[in-house]
Design an enzyme around this catalytic site. Structure first.
Site, PDB file in Angstrom:
ATOM      1  N   GLY A 149     -47.012-116.659  50.626  1.00 41.90           N
ATOM      2  CA  GLY A 149     -48.085-116.581  49.657  1.00 41.90           C
ATOM      3  C   GLY A 149     -48.913-115.329  49.809  1.00 41.90           C
ATOM      4  N   CYS A 150     -49.999-115.427  50.549  1.00 44.02           N
ATOM      5  CA  CYS A 150     -50.960-114.329  50.614  1.00 44.02           C
ATOM      6  C   CYS A 150     -50.447-113.122  51.392  1.00 44.02           C
ATOM      7  CB  CYS A 150     -52.271-114.838  51.200  1.00 44.02           C
ATOM      8  SG  CYS A 150     -53.029-116.134  50.175  1.00 44.02           S
ATOM      9  N   VAL A 151     -49.612-113.343  52.397  1.00 41.51           N
ATOM     10  CA  VAL A 151     -49.034-112.203  53.120  1.00 41.51           C
ATOM     11  C   VAL A 151     -48.090-111.433  52.203  1.00 41.51           C
ATOM     12  CG1 VAL A 151     -47.456-111.554  54.996  1.00 41.51           C
ATOM     13  CG2 VAL A 151     -49.308-113.186  55.424  1.00 41.51           C
TER      14      VAL A 151
END
Length: 210
Positions: A149-151
Site C-alpha cells: 500500500g503506502c510503501v
C-alpha cells in the site's frame, strides 16, 4: 514462468543505484500499523528492528530522516471518504490518538519531521518533496508499512518526482505475505531497487565515512 522471469524477459528490473545524497523516509511505522492490538496492524516487529538499525546509521551519517503518519479530523474524513471506504479501520486514526504516534522503538528525534498524510503516498498532499529538495537529496530509501500500500505508492511517486528509490526488503512490512512478496517483485521491476538492509546501510554510510 514466475513474475520475475516475465519481467526479466521483457527487459524490466534495471538498477538505478544510489545517488550522492540519500534520505530515509519511514512510512507509517506508527502504533496503528505496528501494534498488534490495532485493527490495522501489520506483522512489523522484524521490519521495525531493521529500520531502527538503518536509522542509527543514517543519523550517524547526518542523512535526513523523515517520518509519516496518518490522521483524520472531521474534514479529513470527508476528503478521504473514498479511501476510508476501502479500509474503514483507517477512521480510527484520529488526531490525539495513540495510534498515530511513531513507534517508540524507532527512537525518533525532535528534529526529524513527521508528515501527516491522508492517502497512500508519502508525497501526496504533504511537504515531502520540498523537504527533500531543500536538503539536496536525490535518493529516497523507503521503509515502513504496508509494502503493498503506502510503501509501494511512495516508491512510485518518488520515482515520478525524479528520485532514485531504494526499498530494503527487511525494513518493510505488510498484513499479507502474498501481497508483500508480489509488491517487492513489482517495485524492483519498475520503480526502485529492492535491496538488503546491509545494502541500505551501505548507501547511507559513505556520508560519514562509515
Amino acid at each position: 514462468m514466475s513474475a520475475r522471469d516475465v519481467y526479466d524477459a521483457r527487459g524490466f528490473g534495471g538498477r538505478q543505484g544510489v545517488g550522492e545524497r540519500p534520505a530515509v523516509v519511514v512510512v507509517d511505522f506508527v502504533e496503528g500499523f505496528t501494534n498488534p492490538e490495532s485493527a490495522l496492524a501489520c506483522d512489523a516487529d522484524d521490519a521495525v528492528e531493521a529500520t531502527r538499525t538503518l536509522l542509527d546509521a543514517a543519523r550517524t551519517a547526518s542523512v535526513p530522516v523523515i517520518f509519516t503518519t496518518v490522521a483524520y479530523d472531521e474534514d479529513d474524513l470527508e476528503r478521504a471518504a473514498a479511501f476510508i471506504a476501502k479500509a474503514p479501520a483507517l477512521a480510527t486514526l484520529r488526531p490525539g490518538s495513540p495510534w498515530i504516534e511513531v513507534d517508540a522503538r524507532l527512537g525518533r528525534r525532535a528534529d526529524e519531521p513527521v508528515l501527516v498524510k491522508l492517502f497512500a503516498s508519502a508525497f501526496f498532499g504533504t511537504q515531502l518533496d520540498d523537504l527533500l529538495r531543500r536538503a539536496g537529496c536525490d535518493t529516497v530509501i523507503v521503509t515502513g508499512a504496508s509494502t503493498s500500500g503506502c510503501v509501494r505508492a511512495t516508491a512510485v511517486d518518488a520515482l515520478q518526482y525524479g528520485y532514485r528509490v531504494l526499498v530494503p526488503r527487511d525494513a518493510v512490512a505488510d498484513r499479507a505475505a502474498e501481497a508483500h512478496n508480489a509488491s517487492l517483485v513489482d517495485i524492483d521491476a519498475k520503480y526502485g531497487d529492492v535491496v538488503s538492509i546491509d545494502d541500505a546501510i551501505a548507501a547511507v554510510g559513505p556520508a560519514a565515512g562509515l
